[in-house]
Motif scaffolding. Structure first.
Motif, short mmCIF file in Angstrom:
data_model
loop_
_atom_site.label_atom_id
_atom_site.label_comp_id
_atom_site.label_asym_id
_atom_site.label_seq_id
_atom_site.Cartn_x
_atom_site.Cartn_y
_atom_site.Cartn_z
N ASN A 42 0.85 -1.19 0.00
CA ASN A 42 0.00 0.00 0.00
C ASN A 42 0.88 1.24 0.00
O ASN A 42 1.45 1.62 1.02
CB ASN A 42 -0.91 -0.02 1.23
N GLN A 50 -6.22 0.12 2.33
CA GLN A 50 -5.63 -0.56 3.48
C GLN A 50 -6.67 -1.41 4.21
O GLN A 50 -6.38 -2.55 4.62
CB GLN A 50 -5.00 0.45 4.44
N GLU A 67 2.28 -1.66 4.49
CA GLU A 67 1.72 -0.30 4.42
C GLU A 67 2.84 0.71 4.60
O GLU A 67 3.54 0.70 5.60
CB GLU A 67 0.66 -0.10 5.51
#
Length: 309
Positions: A42, A50, A67
């Motif tokens: 992400n 997410q 992330e």
């Protein structure tokens, strides 16, 4: 059983991550001798990407996510997935489904034949504008001519398979402006290409605007060659010779005719032209200095905010 890692960068792809996971899973359901993991990266999404990835990870053990703390860009996202991959081979592809997962078995077949890097040669469907197709072709031809890498026509896609030994080399690289399309060619190894027709984006809009594409183009050109610097030196030499030759003609003409050549417009245009040329040359030098500036600081290519593995 061999394991294949699928690395998928995602930036504002909330509607696509579920679809691409489903299609990849359907492909591997037919490949009985392989297990797989999907590593979604992400890249600073501002939508529900997410949340969708966390939900997928809870429901499917093969789904991993990384992330970023902010948007670091497509190439660092691909490298992050490679850095944390555990497969015998790694396949990188985009989340917008323009890279068809159904091509994966053909890539694996080529890998099993002994090739270390399987790159894809992209062709565009008819609905893609002629301007985009032409500019893409011109860019990669220009990049091949002005740099030390040779990207074949249409071969500038991030849809590729790399053997684990190749991925190990990429992990050890710490370039400030990483350009994996060029690196996969520069590293050598045994390579093979597969043609495919790019699909249409299923949901959302591309975040690659003209500004990002121009930055990406300059990154590719300056990452693998100092030829632009030589070009600047050659231009300076050529125009210096030209100016000496032109001034000699002016002096000879003035002595023979006993007159002076007037022309304020041509003089101003000459000053403006050479002033612009100097700025271009300074800009080229500045780009390389900027790359050195970023490299010596040794900041990481990306910062991970969270991950589930």
């Amino acid at each position: 059983m061999k394991k294949i890692s699928i690395v998928i960068p995602a930036h504002n792809e909330e509607d696509n991550v579920v679809l691409i996971h489903q299609r990849v899973k359907e492909v591997f359901a037919k490949l009985k001798n392989y297990t797989f993991e999907i590593i979604f990266v992400n890249d600073g999404s501002r939508d529900q990407t997410q949340a969708k990835l966390e939900q997928l990870a809870r429901n499917f053990e093969e789904v991993k996510f990384i992330e970023f703390s902010r948007n670091f860009g497509h190439q660092p996202a691909v490298k992050a997935g490679m850095d944390l991959s555990t497969g015998n081979a790694v396949i990188s592809m985009d989340a917008d489904l323009q890279h068809p997962p159904e091509l994966i078995p053909d890539m694996i077949k080529k890998w099993e034949e002994g090739f270390d890097i399987i790159y894809t040669i992209r062709t565009y469907p008819k609905q893609i504008s002629a301007f985009k197709r032409k500019t893409s072709t011109i860019y990669y031809k220009f990049l091949s001519a002005i740099s030390d890498v040779n990207l074949s026509e249409g071969g500038g896609s991030d849809f590729r398979l790399m053997d684990a030994s190749v991925v190990g080399v990429v992990r050890n690289m710490n370039e400030a402006d990483i350009f994996l399309r060029g690196l996969s060619n520069w590293m050598g190894f045994r390579r093979a290409g597969i043609r495919f027709t790019a699909g249409e984006r299923t949901f959302g809009e591309s975040s690659y605007d003209l500004k990002k594409m121009m930055k990406f183009a300059f990154t590719g050109i300056t990452a693998f060659s100092v030829k632009p610097l030589y070009l600047a030196a050659y231009l300076g030499f050529i125009f210096s010779v030209f100016s000496i030759f032109g001034y000699g003609i002016y002096v000879v003409h003035s002595f023979i005719t006993k007159t002076e050549i007037s022309g304020w417009a041509s003089l101003i245009m000459t000053v403006v032209f050479f002033g612009g040329l100097q700025l271009i040359i300074m800009g080229i030098i500045g780009i390389y200095l900027g790359k050195i500036f970023k490299q010596v600081k040794e900041r990481p290519n990306y910062i991970i905010r969270s991950k589930n593995f």
